[in-house]
Design a protein around this motif. Structure first.
Motif, PDB file in Angstrom:
ATOM      1  N   UNK A  61      -8.118 148.617  40.992  1.00 35.83           N
ATOM      2  CA  UNK A  61      -7.370 147.559  40.613  1.00 35.83           C
ATOM      3  C   UNK A  61      -8.744 146.597  39.296  1.00 35.83           C
ATOM      4  N   UNK A  62      -8.402 146.575  38.233  1.00 36.97           N
ATOM      5  CA  UNK A  62      -9.035 145.659  37.429  1.00 36.97           C
ATOM      6  C   UNK A  62     -10.465 145.943  37.418  1.00 36.97           C
ATOM      7  N   UNK A  63     -10.696 147.321  37.641  1.00 39.92           N
ATOM      8  CA  UNK A  63     -11.723 148.066  37.110  1.00 39.92           C
ATOM      9  C   UNK A  63     -12.134 149.581  37.150  1.00 39.92           C
ATOM     10  N   UNK A  64     -12.422 149.748  35.667  1.00 37.53           N
ATOM     11  CA  UNK A  64     -11.760 151.593  34.522  1.00 37.53           C
ATOM     12  C   UNK A  64     -12.571 152.405  35.800  1.00 37.53           C
ATOM     13  N   UNK A  65     -12.147 153.498  35.536  1.00 42.63           N
ATOM     14  CA  UNK A  65     -12.785 154.691  36.046  1.00 42.63           C
ATOM     15  C   UNK A  65     -13.912 154.996  35.876  1.00 42.63           C
ATOM     16  N   UNK A  66     -14.072 154.921  34.535  1.00 44.31           N
ATOM     17  CA  UNK A  66     -15.274 154.691  34.261  1.00 44.31           C
ATOM     18  C   UNK A  66     -16.222 154.226  35.649  1.00 44.31           C
ATOM     19  N   UNK A  67     -16.326 153.283  35.623  1.00 42.82           N
ATOM     20  CA  UNK A  67     -17.189 151.933  36.315  1.00 42.82           C
ATOM     21  C   UNK A  67     -16.762 151.798  37.760  1.00 42.82           C
ATOM     22  N   UNK A  68     -15.833 152.166  37.902  1.00 42.59           N
ATOM     23  CA  UNK A  68     -15.759 152.771  39.020  1.00 42.59           C
ATOM     24  C   UNK A  68     -17.367 154.365  39.716  1.00 42.59           C
ATOM     25  N   UNK A  69     -16.958 155.027  39.123  1.00 37.02           N
ATOM     26  CA  UNK A  69     -17.894 155.550  39.477  1.00 37.02           C
ATOM     27  C   UNK A  69     -18.785 155.874  39.209  1.00 37.02           C
ATOM     28  N   UNK A  70     -19.285 155.192  37.614  1.00 43.07           N
ATOM     29  CA  UNK A  70     -20.411 154.307  37.731  1.00 43.07           C
ATOM     30  C   UNK A  70     -21.097 153.602  38.963  1.00 43.07           C
ATOM     31  N   UNK A  71     -20.460 152.779  39.294  1.00 46.24           N
ATOM     32  CA  UNK A  71     -20.752 152.260  41.228  1.00 46.24           C
ATOM     33  C   UNK A  71     -21.097 153.646  42.182  1.00 46.24           C
ATOM     34  N   UNK A  72     -21.005 154.248  41.927  1.00 44.17           N
ATOM     35  CA  UNK A  72     -21.460 155.500  42.594  1.00 44.17           C
ATOM     36  C   UNK A  72     -20.615 156.139  43.582  1.00 44.17           C
ATOM     37  N   UNK A  73     -18.738 154.917  43.714  1.00 48.49           N
ATOM     38  CA  UNK A  73     -18.036 156.048  43.821  1.00 48.49           C
ATOM     39  C   UNK A  73     -17.970 157.317  44.055  1.00 48.49           C
ATOM     40  N   UNK A  74     -18.145 158.028  45.178  1.00 45.04           N
ATOM     41  CA  UNK A  74     -17.967 159.770  45.392  1.00 45.04           C
ATOM     42  C   UNK A  74     -16.564 160.220  45.492  1.00 45.04           C
ATOM     43  N   UNK A  75     -15.530 159.100  46.248  1.00 40.13           N
ATOM     44  CA  UNK A  75     -14.729 159.342  46.468  1.00 40.13           C
ATOM     45  C   UNK A  75     -13.291 157.733  46.151  1.00 40.13           C
ATOM     46  N   UNK A  76     -11.782 158.008  46.413  1.00 39.81           N
ATOM     47  CA  UNK A  76     -11.075 157.102  46.134  1.00 39.81           C
ATOM     48  C   UNK A  76      -9.713 157.467  46.837  1.00 39.81           C
ATOM     49  N   UNK A  77      -9.781 155.787  48.155  1.00 38.43           N
ATOM     50  CA  UNK A  77      -8.552 156.189  49.425  1.00 38.43           C
ATOM     51  C   UNK A  77      -7.715 155.936  48.085  1.00 38.43           C
ATOM     52  N   UNK A  78      -6.301 156.516  48.226  1.00 40.80           N
ATOM     53  CA  UNK A  78      -5.111 156.289  47.558  1.00 40.80           C
ATOM     54  C   UNK A  78      -3.972 155.773  48.819  1.00 40.80           C
ATOM     55  N   UNK A  79      -2.950 155.045  48.610  1.00 39.82           N
ATOM     56  CA  UNK A  79      -2.738 154.424  49.992  1.00 39.82           C
ATOM     57  C   UNK A  79      -0.966 155.620  49.357  1.00 39.82           C
ATOM     58  N   UNK A  80      -0.827 156.640  49.995  1.00 40.73           N
ATOM     59  CA  UNK A  80       0.623 157.457  50.336  1.00 40.73           C
ATOM     60  C   UNK A  80       1.733 156.678  50.292  1.00 40.73           C
ATOM     61  N   UNK A  81       2.210 155.563  51.718  1.00 36.28           N
ATOM     62  CA  UNK A  81       3.242 154.805  51.430  1.00 36.28           C
ATOM     63  C   UNK A  81       3.389 153.682  49.972  1.00 36.28           C
ATOM     64  N   UNK A  82       2.545 153.453  49.877  1.00 37.41           N
ATOM     65  CA  UNK A  82       2.805 152.547  48.907  1.00 37.41           C
ATOM     66  C   UNK A  82       2.888 153.349  47.136  1.00 37.41           C
ATOM     67  N   UNK A  83       2.432 154.997  47.193  1.00 33.22           N
ATOM     68  CA  UNK A  83       2.733 155.942  46.419  1.00 33.22           C
ATOM     69  C   UNK A  83       4.147 156.436  46.488  1.00 33.22           C
ATOM     70  N   UNK A  84       4.732 156.730  47.601  1.00 27.18           N
ATOM     71  CA  UNK A  84       5.943 156.820  47.741  1.00 27.18           C
ATOM     72  C   UNK A  84       6.946 156.018  47.306  1.00 27.18           C
ATOM     73  N   UNK A  85       6.859 155.024  48.057  1.00 28.39           N
ATOM     74  CA  UNK A  85       7.745 153.337  47.319  1.00 28.39           C
ATOM     75  C   UNK A  85       7.700 153.400  45.341  1.00 28.39           C
ATOM     76  N   UNK A  86       6.497 153.621  45.116  1.00 25.99           N
ATOM     77  CA  UNK A  86       6.615 153.621  43.822  1.00 25.99           C
ATOM     78  C   UNK A  86       4.886 153.964  43.190  1.00 25.99           C
TER      79      UNK A  86
END
Length: 99
Positions: A46-71
């Protein structure tokens, strides 16, 4: 899923605590451990473009399966070409149940 696609190399280990640093190799990229992993609820940090996430050093992102299944739902994600395409994040993703 072919388990041989995932390997882990230990780079350093503390002889007293057995704490380790290493590299987890995945089909979508390598992840140095230990790692800070941002959470992409409903497939976005939330609130951060993917380019910034990568520039901040993120190598992996966690995504919640339950939330994705709901919507938006598994069918829409599949129609969009899978979670990587849906998120527009082509690095490693870890999903959890949200429970």
């Amino acid at each position: 899923m072919d388990q041989s696609l995932f390997t882990y190399d230990i780079i350093a280990e503390d002889p007293k605590t057995h704490a380790r640093a290493g590299v987890l190799h995945t089909p979508h990229g390598d992840i140095e451990t230990p790692i800070f992993m941002p959470v992409g609820t409903r497939a976005t940090v939330k609130g951060i473009p993917w380019e910034t996430v990568r520039d901040l050093g993120a190598q992996i992102v966690l995504s919640n399966t339950y939330h994705l299944a709901m919507r938006p739902g598994a069918d829409l994600i599949a129609e969009m070409g899978g979670l990587h395409s849906f998120m527009n994040w082509h690095g490693p993703i870890l999903t959890d149940s949200g429970g």
